[in-house]
Scaffold this motif. Structure first.
Motif, short mmCIF file in Angstrom:
data_model
loop_
_atom_site.label_atom_id
_atom_site.label_comp_id
_atom_site.label_asym_id
_atom_site.label_seq_id
_atom_site.Cartn_x
_atom_site.Cartn_y
_atom_site.Cartn_z
N ILE A 125 0.86 -1.19 0.00
CA ILE A 125 0.00 0.00 0.00
C ILE A 125 0.89 1.23 0.00
CG2 ILE A 125 -1.86 1.24 1.19
CD1 ILE A 125 -2.46 -1.44 2.66
N GLU A 126 0.60 2.16 -0.89
CA GLU A 126 1.37 3.40 -0.99
C GLU A 126 0.42 4.59 -0.91
OE1 GLU A 126 4.23 5.80 -4.18
OE2 GLU A 126 3.82 3.66 -4.47
N GLY A 127 0.72 5.52 -0.01
CA GLY A 127 -0.10 6.71 0.12
C GLY A 127 0.01 7.33 1.50
N PRO A 128 -0.78 8.37 1.79
CA PRO A 128 -0.74 9.01 3.11
C PRO A 128 -1.12 8.03 4.20
CG PRO A 128 -1.95 10.35 1.51
CD PRO A 128 -1.74 9.03 0.87
N TYR A 129 -0.36 8.02 5.29
CA TYR A 129 -0.59 7.03 6.33
C TYR A 129 -2.00 7.13 6.92
CZ TYR A 129 -0.12 4.30 10.58
OH TYR A 129 -0.33 3.37 11.56
N ASN A 130 -2.52 8.35 7.05
CA ASN A 130 -3.84 8.50 7.67
C ASN A 130 -4.98 8.06 6.77
OD1 ASN A 130 -3.70 10.62 5.87
ND2 ASN A 130 -4.46 12.18 7.29
N GLU A 131 -4.68 7.60 5.57
CA GLU A 131 -5.71 7.07 4.68
C GLU A 131 -5.93 5.56 4.85
OE1 GLU A 131 -7.85 8.53 2.82
OE2 GLU A 131 -7.12 10.59 2.94
N PHE A 132 -5.00 4.89 5.58
CA PHE A 132 -5.19 3.44 5.72
C PHE A 132 -4.68 2.87 7.04
CE2 PHE A 132 -0.91 3.81 3.99
CZ PHE A 132 -0.19 2.82 4.66
N GLY A 133 -3.92 3.64 7.81
CA GLY A 133 -3.33 3.10 9.04
C GLY A 133 -4.35 2.50 9.99
N ILE A 134 -5.53 3.12 10.06
CA ILE A 134 -6.56 2.65 10.97
C ILE A 134 -7.05 1.25 10.62
CG2 ILE A 134 -8.45 3.62 9.61
CD1 ILE A 134 -9.89 4.31 12.15
N PHE A 135 -6.83 0.81 9.38
CA PHE A 135 -7.35 -0.48 8.93
C PHE A 135 -6.34 -1.62 9.03
CE2 PHE A 135 -9.96 2.56 6.34
CZ PHE A 135 -11.14 2.35 7.05
N GLU A 136 -5.17 -1.37 9.61
CA GLU A 136 -4.17 -2.43 9.67
C GLU A 136 -4.72 -3.68 10.35
OE1 GLU A 136 0.21 -3.40 11.61
OE2 GLU A 136 -0.22 -1.36 10.93
N THR A 137 -5.39 -3.53 11.46
CA THR A 137 -5.93 -4.69 12.18
C THR A 137 -6.88 -5.48 11.29
OG1 THR A 137 -5.81 -3.44 14.24
CG2 THR A 137 -7.13 -5.45 14.25
N ALA A 138 -7.80 -4.79 10.64
CA ALA A 138 -8.80 -5.47 9.81
C ALA A 138 -8.15 -6.13 8.60
CB ALA A 138 -9.87 -4.48 9.37
N LEU A 139 -7.23 -5.43 7.95
CA LEU A 139 -6.57 -5.99 6.78
C LEU A 139 -5.83 -7.27 7.12
CD1 LEU A 139 -5.13 -2.70 5.22
CD2 LEU A 139 -7.04 -4.05 4.32
N LEU A 140 -5.08 -7.24 8.20
CA LEU A 140 -4.32 -8.43 8.61
C LEU A 140 -5.25 -9.57 8.99
CD1 LEU A 140 -1.47 -6.82 10.76
CD2 LEU A 140 -1.43 -7.48 8.34
#
Length: 366
Positions: A125-140
């Protein structure tokens, strides 16, 4: 204060408009503190809306957002990579991507059904951290569980060779994730699934025969089989359990006689209390069916199957297999997300290599 109601899947946009106004997900520790659950809620599983709002994340990602905002670095451009601890078959990619689409991100991922080895990158994933950081738990979590189920299904399908293998694992998991599990099994190679919603989501029809309860209530296997034949559409396969009352080989012949050439197959699901389905049992049922002129009748086997048992029973003459707990009980494949670039510069925590990890199997999907 706002409450996140127990809304039905698919209600996300309406729910956001009514309950959260312009707010698309929680992003501050104050949001977490303000959050309360509706007292009338009856289920403990997360809705689609709650997952999309970040409510299934680990709270430290919300704290991370607050700290980065304090430092004016919340939108720092980064590259993150997700990799597994052991080999397997990837599944869950499509579900994970639904959390990322519509954002200013670039995403590369392995196609569902593709194999991976330990530490192979399965998503970048490439982009601003605040656009996806919150979803790390769900993605994993999505990738870890779905890939494990797909991997277990692939092992069973390979053990079956060219023979059919169905996923019967819905009863072994929480109903909220049963469709996810059986869809992953289909990605892994299962030829069908018994869970109605899982099959429909995959564009298939659910597969399965009758439960033992029907035969017990009817009081006779052949009588129940005749009633089943009467209610099924002409083109539907007549597959009948033959282990409820009497010897399996005897019941198989009674059912074959009762259905007068319309019997597609018999299902052996002998419980462990009577030794389970053994190679000798499969061989005997096959022999007696053939001897009576029912060579076309298939033998379907279920009950505590593993790849080793599938292989052995296949060699004994079984034609198809229903696998439940081996797939549903597969241990999640541990997934990790690491930042590998910040502001275009290679980075990594100690013990990891900085910079992008190449994987030629990756495809840009966003």
């Amino acid at each position: 204060m706002y409450k996140f109601p127990a809304c039905a899947p698919g209600d996300r946009e309406e729910w956001i408009a009514v309950e959260m106004g312009e707010k698309k997900e929680i992003s501050t520790l104050q949001d977490v503190n303000d959050f309360t659950t509706a007292p009338e809620r009856r289920q403990y599983s997360a809705t689609h809306a709650e997952i999309a709002a970040g409510l299934t994340t680990d709270v430290y990602f919300i704290k991370a957002y607050d700290v980065l905002r304090k430092l004016h670095k919340e939108a720092t451009p980064v590259v993150a990579e997700i990799f597994p601890r052991r080999s397997g078959i990837v599944a869950g990619t499509e579900e994970a991507l639904h959390l990322l689409r519509g954002r200013p991100l670039k995403v590369w991922a392995l196609p569902e059904g593709e194999s991976f080895g330990p530490k192979d990158v399965v998503m970048r994933i490439e982009g601003p951290y605040n656009e996806f950081g919150i979803f790390e738990t769900a993605l994993l979590g999505i990738l870890a569980s779905s890939s494990a189920w797909a991997t277990a299904a692939r092992e069973c399908k390979e053990a079956a060779g060219g023979k059919g293998m169905l996923s019967f694992g819905a009863r072994h998991v929480h109903p909220a994730v049963a469709p996810v599990m059986e869809r992953a099994a289909l990605v892994g190679g299962a030829d069908g699934a018994s869970c109605i919603l899982a099959a429909k989501l995959a564009g298939q029809e659910p597969l399965g025969t009758l439960p033992h309860a029907v035969f017990l209530i009817a009081g006779d296997t052949a009588e129940a089989a005749a009633a089943y034949d009467a209610i099924l559409p002409p083109a539907a396969a007549r597959l009948i359990l033959v282990d409820t009352f009497h010897d399996e080989a005897e019941e198989a012949l009674r059912v074959a006689d009762a259905l007068k050439g319309k019997l597609y197959g018999v299902r052996l699901d002998t419980p462990s209390e009577r030794g389970g389905v053994t190679p000798d049992l499969v061989r005997e049922v096959r022999f007696r069916l053939d001897l009576a002129g029912y060579q076309e009748v298939k033998i379907f086997v279920s009950g505590g199957l593993t790849p080793d048992r599938v292989r052995i029973l296949s060699e004994a003459g079984a034609d198809a297999f229903g696998v439940g707990s081996y797939i549903s009980g597969a241990a999640p494949i541990d997934m990790t997300m690491d930042l590998k670039e910040i502001d275009g510069k290679p980075v990594a925590k100690r013990g990891r290599l900085p910079g992008r990890t190449e994987n030629p199997k990756l495809r840009q999907v966003i």
